[in-house]
Motif scaffolding. Structure first.
Motif, PDB file in Angstrom:
ATOM      1  N   ILE A 581      43.553  27.335  36.624  1.00 26.25           N
ATOM      2  CA  ILE A 581      44.202  26.120  37.127  1.00 26.25           C
ATOM      3  C   ILE A 581      45.694  26.150  36.801  1.00 26.25           C
ATOM      4  O   ILE A 581      46.552  25.837  37.643  1.00 26.25           O
ATOM      5  CB  ILE A 581      43.538  24.866  36.528  1.00 26.25           C
ATOM      6  CG1 ILE A 581      42.067  24.787  36.979  1.00 26.25           C
ATOM      7  CG2 ILE A 581      44.285  23.596  36.937  1.00 26.25           C
ATOM      8  CD1 ILE A 581      41.259  23.753  36.230  1.00 26.25           C
ATOM      9  N   ASP A 582      46.022  26.556  35.561  1.00 26.50           N
ATOM     10  CA  ASP A 582      47.432  26.619  35.139  1.00 26.50           C
ATOM     11  C   ASP A 582      48.199  27.663  35.959  1.00 26.50           C
ATOM     12  O   ASP A 582      49.338  27.426  36.382  1.00 26.50           O
ATOM     13  CB  ASP A 582      47.514  26.965  33.648  1.00 26.50           C
ATOM     14  CG  ASP A 582      46.947  25.852  32.772  1.00 26.50           C
ATOM     15  OD1 ASP A 582      46.835  24.701  33.264  1.00 26.50           O
ATOM     16  OD2 ASP A 582      46.597  26.128  31.611  1.00 26.50           O
ATOM     17  N   THR A 585      48.823  26.364  39.390  1.00 21.99           N
ATOM     18  CA  THR A 585      49.808  25.280  39.343  1.00 21.99           C
ATOM     19  C   THR A 585      51.236  25.825  39.292  1.00 21.99           C
ATOM     20  O   THR A 585      52.168  25.250  39.878  1.00 21.99           O
ATOM     21  CB  THR A 585      49.560  24.386  38.115  1.00 21.99           C
ATOM     22  OG1 THR A 585      48.217  23.874  38.170  1.00 21.99           O
ATOM     23  CG2 THR A 585      50.521  23.215  38.072  1.00 21.99           C
ATOM     24  N   GLN A 586      51.408  26.984  38.629  1.00 20.32           N
ATOM     25  CA  GLN A 586      52.742  27.516  38.377  1.00 20.32           C
ATOM     26  C   GLN A 586      53.164  28.612  39.358  1.00 20.32           C
ATOM     27  O   GLN A 586      54.335  29.001  39.378  1.00 20.32           O
ATOM     28  CB  GLN A 586      52.796  28.080  36.951  1.00 20.32           C
ATOM     29  CG  GLN A 586      52.515  27.015  35.881  1.00 20.32           C
ATOM     30  CD  GLN A 586      52.195  27.634  34.534  1.00 20.32           C
ATOM     31  OE1 GLN A 586      52.414  28.829  34.324  1.00 20.32           O
ATOM     32  NE2 GLN A 586      51.683  26.817  33.625  1.00 20.32           N
ATOM     33  N   ILE A 610      41.462  22.774  41.415  1.00 12.35           N
ATOM     34  CA  ILE A 610      42.561  23.346  42.203  1.00 12.35           C
ATOM     35  C   ILE A 610      42.743  22.565  43.502  1.00 12.35           C
ATOM     36  O   ILE A 610      43.874  22.305  43.941  1.00 12.35           O
ATOM     37  CB  ILE A 610      42.289  24.835  42.480  1.00 12.35           C
ATOM     38  CG1 ILE A 610      42.415  25.649  41.176  1.00 12.35           C
ATOM     39  CG2 ILE A 610      43.248  25.385  43.541  1.00 12.35           C
ATOM     40  CD1 ILE A 610      41.982  27.094  41.303  1.00 12.35           C
ATOM     41  N   LEU A 613      45.024  19.484  43.132  1.00 12.72           N
ATOM     42  CA  LEU A 613      46.409  19.584  42.656  1.00 12.72           C
ATOM     43  C   LEU A 613      47.340  18.774  43.543  1.00 12.72           C
ATOM     44  O   LEU A 613      47.090  18.559  44.732  1.00 12.72           O
ATOM     45  CB  LEU A 613      46.842  21.054  42.639  1.00 12.72           C
ATOM     46  CG  LEU A 613      46.135  21.978  41.639  1.00 12.72           C
ATOM     47  CD1 LEU A 613      46.608  23.413  41.823  1.00 12.72           C
ATOM     48  CD2 LEU A 613      46.383  21.515  40.202  1.00 12.72           C
ATOM     49  N   HIS A 615      50.419  19.664  44.401  1.00 12.41           N
ATOM     50  CA  HIS A 615      51.197  20.545  45.258  1.00 12.41           C
ATOM     51  C   HIS A 615      50.404  20.840  46.534  1.00 12.41           C
ATOM     52  O   HIS A 615      49.324  21.457  46.486  1.00 12.41           O
ATOM     53  CB  HIS A 615      51.501  21.851  44.521  1.00 12.41           C
ATOM     54  CG  HIS A 615      52.616  22.641  45.147  1.00 12.41           C
ATOM     55  ND1 HIS A 615      52.492  23.256  46.378  1.00 12.41           N
ATOM     56  CD2 HIS A 615      53.879  22.921  44.701  1.00 12.41           C
ATOM     57  CE1 HIS A 615      53.610  23.885  46.666  1.00 12.41           C
ATOM     58  NE2 HIS A 615      54.475  23.698  45.667  1.00 12.41           N
ATOM     59  N   ARG A 618      49.701  24.776  47.178  1.00 11.92           N
ATOM     60  CA  ARG A 618      48.914  25.480  46.176  1.00 11.92           C
ATOM     61  C   ARG A 618      47.463  24.994  46.140  1.00 11.92           C
ATOM     62  O   ARG A 618      46.562  25.762  45.795  1.00 11.92           O
ATOM     63  CB  ARG A 618      49.568  25.328  44.803  1.00 11.92           C
ATOM     64  CG  ARG A 618      50.865  26.116  44.714  1.00 11.92           C
ATOM     65  CD  ARG A 618      51.662  25.826  43.469  1.00 11.92           C
ATOM     66  NE  ARG A 618      52.927  26.580  43.482  1.00 11.92           N
ATOM     67  CZ  ARG A 618      53.926  26.375  42.651  1.00 11.92           C
ATOM     68  NH1 ARG A 618      53.838  25.419  41.713  1.00 11.92           N
ATOM     69  NH2 ARG A 618      55.035  27.094  42.742  1.00 11.92           N
ATOM     70  N   ARG A 619      47.232  23.751  46.493  1.00 12.31           N
ATOM     71  CA  ARG A 619      45.842  23.280  46.478  1.00 12.31           C
ATOM     72  C   ARG A 619      45.033  23.813  47.668  1.00 12.31           C
ATOM     73  O   ARG A 619      43.817  23.684  47.700  1.00 12.31           O
ATOM     74  CB  ARG A 619      45.776  21.757  46.436  1.00 12.31           C
ATOM     75  CG  ARG A 619      46.269  21.034  47.686  1.00 12.31           C
ATOM     76  CD  ARG A 619      45.870  19.563  47.631  1.00 12.31           C
ATOM     77  NE  ARG A 619      46.408  18.785  48.733  1.00 12.31           N
ATOM     78  CZ  ARG A 619      47.415  17.929  48.627  1.00 12.31           C
ATOM     79  NH1 ARG A 619      48.006  17.733  47.449  1.00 12.31           N
ATOM     80  NH2 ARG A 619      47.845  17.250  49.676  1.00 12.31           N
TER      81      ARG A 619
END
Length: 783
Positions: A581-582, A585-586, A610, A613, A615, A618-619
């Motif tokens: 997940i991190d 996210t990044q 996810i 998220l 974003h 990204r999701r």
């Protein structure tokens, strides 16, 4: 006493029957009781007391007898106003006395005795009714008891004992022992003057064991001396069977749950390390190519390494073959456990039997070619589209055809299908279909016909070491056939070959199933091809695409990273769900490969997180499950994943994922081959077959292009999905990278929820271009 059937039964007994509460108020009396004492109906009896009865002058003695029954909680016989009355305490479910039941027979007219009347009443009662004297000698019974005891008349039971009524083929010792047990129970009841309910058994005239629940009550004379007992026995044999079956089912259910857990754990825990073993061996198989690439044009060095490379390749080949056999056996064992647990992971669907057969034959043509065998089909054109368990039929055919090829050294394997003449009771909505898989192989000894479908069954020991296998394949086939309510049988002669015959009664489909137009080009025996280990056809990444592997097993992650590296892609590694997940996210990943069994959370939970998220880009990253849990596709899709790869993943599986989810954003489509004829020939076994299938595929795509256009205009998601499934089904047998990429990309956009209109339009137009390019390329090669 409140049940309607009890009142109905007692109402019309010729003897007096009544009951009253503990205060002496009558609650009910039967017809004989009411009419004898001047009441016009049984309802008039309700609410009366003994002072309202003809025997009111004996009120005090009657109250005294009532009190005796209530206080002692026992049954007594009293003479009241010249009438013998048996008074029985009525005991509620909470063990309290709620009243008295009275029974008398002295009110009969025209009868010889009260006992005779009772016998006449009891004679027709259901169940077993009987009575004995103080010495346990039988004095009478009902008709059913006499019949089951093998007596011609109920009167024949008088004077007999328990010893005389033990039926069946028992020894004298067994009879004496059982009679002694019965008499001990009866003496105890009479000695203690206490009714008792017991469980007993006896053998009927056919020698079958019968179980009974018996209620036995002491009989008293007018001096309240126990003179015998009366028993009522009810046959509970079937109830006992149902109880045992219920226990068995509950035990089986628990066992099934344990097996299911075993399957899930073993599937994950063993497939994951197998991924490492097979993956590393796969990497070693590229050793020669890697050395040549690293050293370039240095013949002297390559010559020195030649022996080493040959030895390494030989050892790797042996090791990989062993690992593949181990994985196949492991899969068979897990499938057997799953079947024994009652798990059948298939839902009925509309399909065409002919096309299922064609696909299986197409899939195994390369195997037949390697063994120089002719693999052919003979399918009647009268077989309709049906509704049934397509996935199970697919597995059955794969197993039977693979077996036929395995056990055939020379000759042919033929798969045929036809509609069987219907029976008179079958309707037009049913289709009886017969499928035969015949070979010219080693055959099966006749005395083994009954064993080949057993668990772990193999042929005679003389074949061991020659034909590998776990002996589970035909067992699974039989279980699949049973799940489809079908039949399977075998015809075979040693040294001549075998034929496995399947019969299924399908529901005829009420829908159009347009998957049967791809015709099969029959393969003739040819020399096996030398198939070199060619690099994958997918173009390497330009370096911009990043992939995330979420896997807690380091060796498994290394294998996938190695495959991706060979294809030219970068990959990061997350060991836990939270790390994944991190990372997402990044970073901007183009694809996430997600293991399901993670140490901190499931891969399903990580996928859901996810998808939530903030974003927007990204999701929406494509997530593909990479797992040893082979039956989790449904839950993976529900969690927001796009696809599933089973461990151990192969290089071609990874390649397919990249073709579907990455190429469009990483490599121009026009750099992909429109048609790779060489790879198509390698896949289908001969140039003749390859060209025939390619031409059929091109014609079929051209024919169905209008359906695609119309479905897109209507924005019919279901139609588009069906068309994509159909088109991909034909193209997957040949090597047409650009077209397959177009199909996969558009199919992905169609399945997206919610759909992105702009992406859908772009990929739709791109697909039309690829269809036209492919058709044009095929037509130009045919000129």
């Amino acid at each position: 006493m409140r049940e309607p059937w009890v009142k109905e039964f007692l109402s019309w007994l010729p003897g007096f029957v009544f009951w009253k509460d503990c205060d002496g108020t009558y609650l009910w009396g039967n017809v004989a009781f009411a009419s004898q004492f001047g009441f016009s109906s049984t309802e008039e009896v309700v609410g009366k007391s003994d002072k309202d009865m003809p025997w009111s002058d004996s009120l005090e003695s009657i109250k005294e007898s009532d009190r005796k029954v209530i206080s002692s909680r026992k049954t007594f016989v009293f003479e009241e106003s010249g009438i013998l009355i048996q008074k029985i305490p009525i005991i509620s479910s909470d063990n309290s006395i709620v009243g008295i039941l009275g029974i008398s027979c002295d009110g009969f007219e025209g009868k010889g005795s009260a006992v005779q009347v009772l016998e006449d009443i009891v004679a027709l009662m259901p169940g077993h009714v009987y009575w004995k004297n103080r010495n346990c000698v039988l004095q009478g019974c009902n008709d059913e008891q006499a019949k089951d005891a093998g007596l011609s008349s109920r009167h024949d039971i008088v004077g007999k004992t328990a010893y005389d009524l033990l039926w069946g083929d028992q020894s004298e010792e067994e009879k004496r022992k059982q009679a002694q047990i019965t008499d001990e129970i009866d003496h105890k009841i009479m000695d203690l003057d206490e009714p008792e309910t017991v469980e007993e058994f006896a053998f009927d005239l056919d020698g079958k064991k019968k179980h009974y629940i018996s209620r036995k009550v002491p009989i008293k004379d007018k001096e309240n001396e126990v003179i015998g007992l009366v028993g009522i026995s009810v046959d509970v044999t079937e109830e006992k069977k149902r109880d045992r079956e219920l226990i068995r089912l509950k035990t089986a259910e628990k066992s099934s749950e344990v097996k299911s857990e075993f399957i899930a754990n073993m599937s994950h825990d063993l497939r994951t390390p197998m991924t490492g073993v097979i993956g590393m061996l796969q990497e070693l198989s590229y050793l020669e190519q890697d050395i040549q690439k690293a050293l370039g044009d240095q013949p002297e060095v390559l010559e020195c390494l030649d022996d080493f490379v040959k030895k390494a390749k030989q050892n790797v080949s042996i090791a990989k073959e062993s690992a593949d056999i181990l994985l196949e056996m492991f899969n068979d064992i897990l499938e057997t456990v799953r079947l024994d647990s009652g798990q059948v992971d298939a839902e009925p669907e509309h399909f065409n039997v002919s096309f299922v057969i064609q696909r299986k034959v197409n899939l195994l043509q390369a195997t037949a070619s390697d063994k120089q065998l002719e693999l052919s089909i003979q399918i009647a054109d009268t077989i309709p589209a049906v509704f049934g368990l397509k996935r199970l039929l697919d597995r059955i055919l794969l197993n039977l055809i693979s077996n036929a090829l395995k056990f055939t050294k020379e000759g042919s394997v033929t798969v045929s299908a036809s509609c069987v003449d219907k029976s008179p009771h079958e309707s037009d909505k049913k289709a009886q279909i017969e499928i035969r898989v015949s070979d010219t192989g080693i055959g099966i000894p006749e005395d083994k016909f009954g064993e080949i479908f057993d668990n772990f069954s193999r042929l005679t020991s003389s074949y061991r070491g020659v034909y590998k296998g776990s002996g589970l394949g035909l067992y699974a086939v039989k279980r699949y056939v049973e799940a489809m309510d079908g039949e399977i049988r075998v015809e075979s002669k040693e040294g001549k070959g075998s034929t496995f015959i399947l019969n299924f009664l399908f529901d005829v489909s009420d829908q159009d199933v347009n998957d049967d137009s791809l015709e099969l080009a029959l393969l003739k025996p040819i020399q096996p091809n030398e198939k070199a280990m060619n690099p994958p056809v997918i173009a390497p990444s330009s370096g911009g695409a990043r992939i995330l592997i979420t896997e807690d097993n380091v060796s498994a992650a290394m294998v996938v990273q190695g495959m991706l590296s060979r294809l030219g892609y970068q990959a990061d590694h997350a060991k836990t769900g939270q790390e994944a997940i991190d990372f997402v996210t990044q970073n901007d990943y183009k694809l996430v490969l997600m293991d399901i069994g993670l140490p901190d959370m499931t891969g399903l939970d990580a996928a859901v997180a996810i998808r939530q998220l903030d974003h927007p880009k990204r999701r929406k990253v494509p997530i593909v499950a990479l797992t040893g849990h082979v039956d989790k596709r449904g839950v993976c899709l529900d969690a927001g994943m796009q696809d599933l790869l089973n461990k151990p993943a192969k290089l071609e599986d990874i390649e397919r994922m990249l073709m579907t989810y990455l190429v469009s954003s990483d490599k121009p489509v026009d750099e992909l081959l429109v048609l790779d004829l060489k790879e198509s020939i390698a896949a289908l076994g001969s140039e003749e077959t390859a060209r025939s299938v390619i031409k059929t595929c091109a014609d079929d795509l051209q024919d169905h292009k209008d359906e695609l256009v119309n479905a897109f205009k209507e924005r019919s998601t279901q139609k588009l999905r069906d068309i994509m499934h159909y088109m991909k089904g034909g193209v997957c047998y040949i090597k047409a990278p650009a077209l397959m990429h177009g199909l996969e990309s558009f199919h992905t956009a169609v399945k997206e929820e919610p759909q992105d209109a702009e992406t859908l339009e772009t990929r739709y137009q791109a697909l039309l271009i690829e269809i036209d390019r492919f058709v044009e390329e095929v037509n130009s090669q045919g000129k």
